[in-house]
Design a protein around this motif. Structure first.
Motif, PDB file in Angstrom:
ATOM      1  N   ASN A 286      -4.962  -5.760   6.778  1.00 33.06           N
ATOM      2  CA  ASN A 286      -4.309  -4.682   7.523  1.00 33.06           C
ATOM      3  C   ASN A 286      -3.028  -4.205   6.838  1.00 33.06           C
ATOM      4  OD1 ASN A 286      -5.784  -3.822   9.868  1.00 33.06           O
ATOM      5  ND2 ASN A 286      -5.483  -5.864  10.743  1.00 33.06           N
ATOM      6  N   ARG A 287      -2.355  -5.097   6.139  1.00 31.18           N
ATOM      7  CA  ARG A 287      -1.185  -4.679   5.375  1.00 31.18           C
ATOM      8  C   ARG A 287      -1.576  -3.632   4.330  1.00 31.18           C
ATOM      9  NH1 ARG A 287       3.996  -3.306   4.780  1.00 31.18           N
ATOM     10  NH2 ARG A 287       4.711  -3.609   2.649  1.00 31.18           N
ATOM     11  N   LEU A 288      -2.643  -3.920   3.584  1.00 28.87           N
ATOM     12  CA  LEU A 288      -3.105  -2.963   2.587  1.00 28.87           C
ATOM     13  C   LEU A 288      -3.519  -1.652   3.240  1.00 28.87           C
ATOM     14  CD1 LEU A 288      -3.894  -2.197  -0.306  1.00 28.87           C
ATOM     15  CD2 LEU A 288      -6.132  -3.262   0.111  1.00 28.87           C
ATOM     16  N   LYS A 289      -4.235  -1.737   4.361  1.00 27.26           N
ATOM     17  CA  LYS A 289      -4.675  -0.517   5.040  1.00 27.26           C
ATOM     18  C   LYS A 289      -3.480   0.328   5.460  1.00 27.26           C
ATOM     19  CE  LYS A 289      -7.216   1.285   9.029  1.00 27.26           C
ATOM     20  NZ  LYS A 289      -8.070   0.973  10.187  1.00 27.26           N
ATOM     21  N   SER A 290      -2.412  -0.303   5.972  1.00 23.40           N
ATOM     22  CA  SER A 290      -1.237   0.458   6.400  1.00 23.40           C
ATOM     23  C   SER A 290      -0.582   1.171   5.221  1.00 23.40           C
ATOM     24  CB  SER A 290      -0.222  -0.453   7.097  1.00 23.40           C
ATOM     25  OG  SER A 290       0.387  -1.339   6.178  1.00 23.40           O
ATOM     26  N   LEU A 291      -0.537   0.524   4.077  1.00 21.64           N
ATOM     27  CA  LEU A 291       0.054   1.140   2.886  1.00 21.64           C
ATOM     28  C   LEU A 291      -0.770   2.342   2.412  1.00 21.64           C
ATOM     29  CD1 LEU A 291       1.022  -2.093   0.892  1.00 21.64           C
ATOM     30  CD2 LEU A 291       2.570  -0.559   2.125  1.00 21.64           C
ATOM     31  N   ILE A 292      -2.101   2.186   2.489  1.00 19.91           N
ATOM     32  CA  ILE A 292      -2.974   3.297   2.092  1.00 19.91           C
ATOM     33  C   ILE A 292      -2.803   4.467   3.057  1.00 19.91           C
ATOM     34  CG2 ILE A 292      -5.382   4.022   1.828  1.00 19.91           C
ATOM     35  CD1 ILE A 292      -5.995   1.087   1.002  1.00 19.91           C
ATOM     36  N   GLN A 293      -2.762   4.174   4.357  1.00 18.61           N
ATOM     37  CA  GLN A 293      -2.566   5.234   5.350  1.00 18.61           C
ATOM     38  C   GLN A 293      -1.239   5.968   5.118  1.00 18.61           C
ATOM     39  OE1 GLN A 293      -3.188   2.501   8.703  1.00 18.61           O
ATOM     40  NE2 GLN A 293      -4.708   3.948   9.519  1.00 18.61           N
ATOM     41  N   ALA A 294      -0.179   5.213   4.839  1.00 18.37           N
ATOM     42  CA  ALA A 294       1.122   5.834   4.593  1.00 18.37           C
ATOM     43  C   ALA A 294       1.070   6.726   3.361  1.00 18.37           C
ATOM     44  CB  ALA A 294       2.195   4.763   4.435  1.00 18.37           C
ATOM     45  N   LYS A 295       0.378   6.282   2.344  1.00 20.22           N
ATOM     46  CA  LYS A 295       0.283   7.061   1.117  1.00 20.22           C
ATOM     47  C   LYS A 295      -0.518   8.341   1.338  1.00 20.22           C
ATOM     48  CE  LYS A 295       0.501   6.191  -3.698  1.00 20.22           C
ATOM     49  NZ  LYS A 295       0.552   5.129  -4.728  1.00 20.22           N
ATOM     50  N   LEU A 296      -1.448   8.283   2.275  1.00 15.69           N
ATOM     51  CA  LEU A 296      -2.243   9.469   2.604  1.00 15.69           C
ATOM     52  C   LEU A 296      -1.512  10.384   3.588  1.00 15.69           C
ATOM     53  CD1 LEU A 296      -5.793   7.831   2.912  1.00 15.69           C
ATOM     54  CD2 LEU A 296      -5.054   9.462   1.164  1.00 15.69           C
ATOM     55  N   GLY A 297      -0.312   9.984   4.027  1.00 15.79           N
ATOM     56  CA  GLY A 297       0.485  10.817   4.930  1.00 15.79           C
ATOM     57  C   GLY A 297       0.295  10.515   6.398  1.00 15.79           C
ATOM     58  N   ASP A 298      -0.501   9.525   6.740  1.00 21.14           N
ATOM     59  CA  ASP A 298      -0.742   9.171   8.141  1.00 21.14           C
ATOM     60  C   ASP A 298       0.251   8.086   8.561  1.00 21.14           C
ATOM     61  OD1 ASP A 298      -1.727   8.644  10.651  1.00 21.14           O
ATOM     62  OD2 ASP A 298      -3.608   7.724   9.958  1.00 21.14           O
ATOM     63  N   LYS A 299       1.510   8.463   8.777  1.00 20.01           N
ATOM     64  CA  LYS A 299       2.548   7.482   9.123  1.00 20.01           C
ATOM     65  C   LYS A 299       2.285   6.837  10.486  1.00 20.01           C
ATOM     66  CE  LYS A 299       5.156   8.269   5.484  1.00 20.01           C
ATOM     67  NZ  LYS A 299       6.424   8.985   5.600  1.00 20.01           N
ATOM     68  N   LYS A 300       1.792   7.631  11.439  1.00 13.81           N
ATOM     69  CA  LYS A 300       1.523   7.085  12.770  1.00 13.81           C
ATOM     70  C   LYS A 300       0.447   6.005  12.701  1.00 13.81           C
ATOM     71  CE  LYS A 300       0.184   8.392  17.468  1.00 13.81           C
ATOM     72  NZ  LYS A 300      -0.221   9.509  18.375  1.00 13.81           N
ATOM     73  N   GLY A 301      -0.639   6.307  11.996  1.00 10.30           N
ATOM     74  CA  GLY A 301      -1.713   5.317  11.830  1.00 10.30           C
ATOM     75  C   GLY A 301      -1.227   4.104  11.053  1.00 10.30           C
ATOM     76  N   ALA A 302      -0.359   4.346  10.051  1.00  7.58           N
ATOM     77  CA  ALA A 302       0.167   3.255   9.243  1.00  7.58           C
ATOM     78  C   ALA A 302       1.003   2.295  10.096  1.00  7.58           C
ATOM     79  CB  ALA A 302       0.997   3.805   8.089  1.00  7.58           C
TER      80      ALA A 302
END
Length: 281
Positions: free
Chosen positions: A232-248
């Motif tokens: 989940n840590r990796l997933k949050s970083l990927i989401q943030a990089k894609l611009g989805d801060k809320k999901g991250a």
């Protein structure tokens, strides 16, 4: 006084030069590395020569434990469990001892490998496996002690010993069929959650296709019952990089909760820092 110091320095220099002189070993070392099926076998030993001496029954007495070589222990390593004489020898490193006799040889795999020659005290509990083989008489003389691995098959091979006019060999069976079948079944079953996680991590760290990385990490999470906090840590970083801060942030909270249960303070801190940073906007 100065002359004494100079003479002393010359003596030390000469001693150092002499200490660096290298001469050939009377029993040179040898290493054999051989793949038998899918099992790696390694043998390390020193090779004495007969040099006109009668070997078996004289230099090497019949009926006594022989270190099967010279100098430090001859060692044999197997990367998998093997079967010898119907008995299982666990994977690992063993010293090789033998008891040569006229009618038979005992081949002994011994658990300790740090002896110089025979152990000071022979302990039967250190015998991992003992096998009896029938020696053969060669029609030629072998001057230098030789160990080899021959008769290669996907499922077995022979550890062979030659010296003077004597030959002894012990067959060992390897688990090629089981390993190959397991590899085939694993490959045909498709990628594991760990495989998807590794693929996602590579794409993220190499600035690759992060949309695909997100797909992969989601598959890794779907295939995992425990939902590891590092997934989940990796997933949050990927989401943030894609611009989805809320999901991250939501994913980071899942990682944080799992990291706290696991008492992994590094991930606790990383997740808290990321949540704080992503919450600013």
């Amino acid at each position: 006084m100065k002359k004494i110091i100079i003479v002393f320095a010359i003596i030390i220099a000469n001693f150092t030069i002499e200490a660096q002189v290298k001469t050939p070993q009377s029993s040179p070392k040898s290493t054999i590395m051989q793949a038998v099926g899918l099992t790696d076998v390694e043998i390390n030993y020193s090779r004495p020569s007969a040099r006109g001496r009668a070997v078996f029954g004289n230099l090497i007495p019949f009926g006594k434990v022989w270190r099967t070589g010279a100098n430090e222990n001859t060692t044999v390593s197997f990367s998998d469990d093997v079967v010898i004489d119907g008995k299982t020898l666990k994977k690992g490193k063993y010293s090789l001892y033998t008891i040569p006799k006229i009618e038979s040889w005992e081949i002994i795999f011994y658990k300790t490998t740090d002896n110089w020659g025979n152990p000071e005290e022979w302990k039967e509990e250190n015998v991992a496996l003992r096998a009896t083989v029938k020696p053969e008489t060669l029609n030629r003389s072998v001057e230098t002690f030789t160990i080899g691995i021959s008769g290669l098959d996907n499922n077995f091979a022979f550890l062979e010993i030659y010296w003077e006019n004597s030959y002894a060999a012990v067959k060992f069976e390897v688990p090629t069929q089981q390993k190959a079948t397991a590899n085939i079944e694993k490959a045909l079953a498709g990628p594991t959650g760990a495989d998807y996680f590794s693929a996602a991590q590579f794409l993220f760290q190499s600035n690759g296709d992060n949309a695909k990385a997100l797909v992969y990490v989601n598959k890794a999470l779907d295939m995992s019952k425990d939902k590891p906090f590092w997934y989940n840590r990796l997933k949050s970083l990927i989401q943030a990089k894609l611009g989805d801060k809320k999901g991250a942030i939501e994913t980071a909270k899942l990682s944080l909760a799992a990291a706290e249960i696991a008492k992994n303070q590094d991930y606790v801190k990383m997740n808290k820092d990321s949540i704080a940073e992503w919450s600013k906007n």
